[in-house]
Design a protein around this motif. Structure first.
Motif, mmCIF file in Angstrom:
data_model
loop_
_atom_site.group_PDB
_atom_site.id
_atom_site.type_symbol
_atom_site.label_atom_id
_atom_site.label_comp_id
_atom_site.label_asym_id
_atom_site.label_seq_id
_atom_site.Cartn_x
_atom_site.Cartn_y
_atom_site.Cartn_z
ATOM 1 N N VAL A 1 0.787 -1.100 -0.046
ATOM 2 C CA VAL A 1 -0.091 -0.101 -0.076
ATOM 3 C C VAL A 1 0.904 1.339 0.072
ATOM 4 O O VAL A 1 1.798 1.267 0.659
ATOM 5 N N VAL A 2 0.675 2.267 -0.931
ATOM 6 C CA VAL A 2 1.320 3.519 -1.061
ATOM 7 C C VAL A 2 0.447 4.660 -0.796
ATOM 8 O O VAL A 2 -0.446 4.777 -1.511
ATOM 9 N N LEU A 3 0.817 5.316 0.249
ATOM 10 C CA LEU A 3 0.160 6.772 0.586
ATOM 11 C C LEU A 3 0.783 7.669 -0.013
ATOM 12 O O LEU A 3 2.098 8.117 0.649
ATOM 13 N N ILE B 1 -4.437 -1.262 5.406
ATOM 14 C CA ILE B 1 -3.027 -1.013 5.899
ATOM 15 C C ILE B 1 -2.667 -2.335 7.026
ATOM 16 O O ILE B 1 -1.616 -3.033 6.540
ATOM 17 N N ALA B 2 -3.694 -2.816 7.675
ATOM 18 C CA ALA B 2 -3.887 -4.045 8.258
ATOM 19 C C ALA B 2 -3.623 -5.137 7.272
ATOM 20 O O ALA B 2 -2.873 -6.367 7.626
ATOM 21 N N ALA B 3 -4.093 -5.192 6.126
ATOM 22 C CA ALA B 3 -3.747 -6.062 5.141
ATOM 23 C C ALA B 3 -2.573 -6.179 4.443
ATOM 24 O O ALA B 3 -2.296 -7.114 3.554
ATOM 25 N N ALA B 4 -1.870 -5.179 4.570
ATOM 26 C CA ALA B 4 -0.669 -4.878 3.765
ATOM 27 C C ALA B 4 0.599 -5.669 4.264
ATOM 28 O O ALA B 4 0.704 -5.631 5.407
ATOM 29 N N ALA C 1 0.251 4.846 15.476
ATOM 30 C CA ALA C 1 0.998 3.596 15.941
ATOM 31 C C ALA C 1 -0.207 2.523 15.938
ATOM 32 O O ALA C 1 0.174 1.249 15.731
ATOM 33 N N GLU C 2 -1.406 2.824 16.428
ATOM 34 C CA GLU C 2 -2.478 1.789 16.460
ATOM 35 C C GLU C 2 -2.648 1.084 15.196
ATOM 36 O O GLU C 2 -3.118 -0.103 15.169
ATOM 37 N N MET C 3 -2.905 1.978 14.125
ATOM 38 C CA MET C 3 -2.828 1.383 12.786
ATOM 39 C C MET C 3 -1.924 0.452 12.284
ATOM 40 O O MET C 3 -1.967 -0.572 12.021
ATOM 41 N N VAL C 4 -0.585 0.802 12.730
ATOM 42 C CA VAL C 4 0.817 -0.150 12.301
ATOM 43 C C VAL C 4 0.505 -1.434 13.376
ATOM 44 O O VAL C 4 0.950 -2.397 12.702
ATOM 45 N N GLU C 5 0.027 -1.350 14.345
ATOM 46 C CA GLU C 5 0.041 -2.497 15.177
ATOM 47 C C GLU C 5 -0.856 -3.418 15.001
ATOM 48 O O GLU C 5 -0.800 -4.676 15.323
ATOM 49 N N ALA D 1 5.549 -4.785 13.119
ATOM 50 C CA ALA D 1 6.231 -4.115 11.674
ATOM 51 C C ALA D 1 7.516 -3.343 12.091
ATOM 52 O O ALA D 1 7.661 -2.658 13.095
ATOM 53 N N GLN D 2 8.593 -3.581 11.323
ATOM 54 C CA GLN D 2 9.682 -2.622 11.152
ATOM 55 C C GLN D 2 9.330 -1.142 10.457
ATOM 56 O O GLN D 2 8.532 -1.474 9.330
#
Length: 375
Positions: free
Chosen positions: A168-170, A244-247, A267-271, A304-305
Motif C-alpha cells: 500500500v502506498v499513501l 494497512i492491516a492487510a498490507a 501507531a495503533e494502525m501499524v500495530e 512491523a519494522q
C-alpha cells in the motif's frame, strides 16, 4: 565568469551539484568551472574526471566566483566570506533557515532556492524537487523489498505457489508514483491512495489499484494537496485502517516542502499489521506520515519494522546528482546572457526562485517571517 562547485558539508550528504559530464554545458556558455577538491567523491566522481571534462580543481574555488552552486545551502561562515554581488544556487529551505537568509541578505548575496522554482510547464526541466523525489520514490520501494522477508512477486513452483506481496502506498506525487511503479516492476500487488482527485487516474496508469475512500478530494496549488481538517483526517485514518492491516508493506510519501508532513497513520494502525510487515516513511524528516517513525532509524511498532527516511536521495548519489546537476545547468542557462550570469528578474522562474538580491529579501513569505509578521 567563474562558476564554483562547492563541496557539501552536511553530514551524510553524498550528492554534488555538478557532475563531470555536464561541465561542458557550462563552459560552452562561456563560463569557467572551478570545483572544490573532493566535491564529487560521494557520488563517485574523482577530481581527475572534472579536470578531463574541462574544469579546474582548486581549494580556492569560491574565491572570485560569480556563482556558487551546491546541493545544500552554504554554511553561514562561508556565506560571510562571499563578496557582495555573488550568487548562489542550491536547495534553501527558507522556513528552517531564517538566520541564514538574513546573512545572505546582509552580505549582499543573490540566493536562488531550487525548491522555489515555480511548478509551471516551462520550468519542468529545472524542477529539482521532482527529480529528487523520483530518486526517493524508487529507493523507498527497494528498501521495502529489502526489509520484507518474503518475495514481492508471485512465484509458482513445483513445490507450491507463493502469493505476491501486498503493498500500500499513501501519497501519489512524484515519489509515490515512482514507488508504485517500482513495486509493480518487482511483482507486488499495489494499492495506493491520494487525497487529490487527479491522482486516481495516475495511480491506475502505473498498474496499481486506486483506493477510493469516498471522501471529498483536497486539491491544492502547485500540484500539492491542501490541508485537511482534523475530522476529515480521523475519518480517513479509520477508512484506511483495513487496507494497512492487510498490507505486507506500507510506503508513505505525503509531504509539502517547508511544511510539517501530515500524520496519516497512527501507531495503533501499524500495530494491526501482521508479523514481518514493513513500513517505509519517506516523510520522517519533516514530522513523519507515520506516528513513531524516526528519521534515519528502523524502529519496531507492534510486529512491523518502521523505516524512517533521512536525506533519501543521498542514498543513491549517482543518479540523484546527475538529475540535480541537470536541473542546475538548465536554471543557470536560463539566467545566462552574452556569456555571463545575468538573471532577468522579470522572468517568473527567476523571480519565483530568488530569495535574496541586492541586500533585500525578495521572497515575500520569508521577508514577512523575518520581520515577525504572518508568513
Amino acid at each position: 565568469m567563474r562558476i564554483a562547485v562547492a563541496k557539501e558539508t552536511r553530514a551524510g550528504e553524498t550528492r554534488v551539484a555538478l557532475v563531470p559530464e555536464l561541465v561542458g554545458k557550462l563552459t560552452a556558455l562561456g563560463y569557467s568551472v572551478v570545483v572544490e577538491p573532493g566535491a564529487g567523491a560521494g557520488a563517485l566522481h574523482a577530481d581527475e574526471q572534472y579536470v578531463a571534462a574541462g574544469a579546474e580543481v582548486s581549494e580556492q574555488a569560491l574565491e572570485g566566483a560569480a556563482l556558487v552552486v551546491s546541493v545544500n545551502p552554504l554554511d553561514p561562515g562561508r556565506v560571510r566570506m562571499l563578496p557582495p554581488g555573488t550568487a548562489t544556487v542550491s536547495f534553501l529551505p527558507v522556513n528552517q533557515s531564517l538566520d541564514l537568509v538574513a546573512d545572505l541578505r546582509d552580505c549582499g548575496v543573490t540566493a536562488f532556492a531550487m525548491e522555489l522554482v515555480p511548478r509551471i510547464s516551462r520550468a519542468q526541466s529545472m524542477d529539482a524537487l521532482s527529480s529528487q523525489s523520483l530518486v526517493s520514490g524508487y529507493r523507498c520501494a527497494i528498501v521495502a523489498a529489502g526489509l520484507l522477508h518474503r518475495f514481492f512477486p508471485l512465484n509458482m513452483t513445483a513445490a507450491g505457489t507463493i502469493p505476491p506481496a501486498q503493498v500500500v502506498v499513501l501519497g501519489a506525487g512524484v515519489a509515490g508514483l515512482q514507488a508504485i511503479a517500482t513495486a509493480k516492476r518487482l511483482g507486488a500487488v499495489v494499492k495506493a491512495y491520494d487525497v487529490r482527485a487527479a491522482a486516481a487516474e495516475e495511480i491506475r496508469s502505473m498498474g496499481a489499484q486506486s483506493i477510493d475512500l469516498e471522501l471529498e478530494t483536497l486539491e491544492g496549488t502547485g500540484g500539492y494537496a491542501r490541508e485537511m481538517t482534523e475530522d476529515r483526517a480521523a475519518r480517513q485514518r479509520d477508512l484506511l485502517t483495513p487496507y494497512i492491516a492487510a498490507a505486507d508493506a506500507l510506503i508513505t510519501t505525503a509531504a509539502v516542502p517547508g511544511r510539517q508532513a501530515p500524520m496519516l497513520v497512527t501507531a495503533e494502525m501499524v500495530e494491526q499489521m501482521s508479523p514481518g510487515s514493513v513500513v517505509v516513511d519517506l516523510a520522517a524528516e519533516s514530522g513523519g506520515n507515520v506516528e513513531g517513525s524516526l528519521p534515519g532509524q528502523v524502529v519496531r511498532i507492534g510486529h512491523a519494522q518502521v523505516w524512517g527516511g533521512a536525506n533519501v536521495p543521498a542514498q543513491m548519489p549517482g543518479p540523484a546528482s546527475r538529475l540535480y546537476a541537470q536541473n542546475v545547468v538548465n536554471l543557470v542557462t536560463l539566467m545566462t546572457r552574452d556569456g555571463g550570469f545575468a538573471p532577468d528578474f522579470e522572468d517568473e522562474i527567476v523571480l519565483g526562485s530568488c530569495v535574496t538580491h541586492g541586500g533585500v529579501v525578495r521572497h515575500e513569505p520569508t521577508r514577512l517571517a523575518l520581520e515577525g509578521g504572518p508568513a
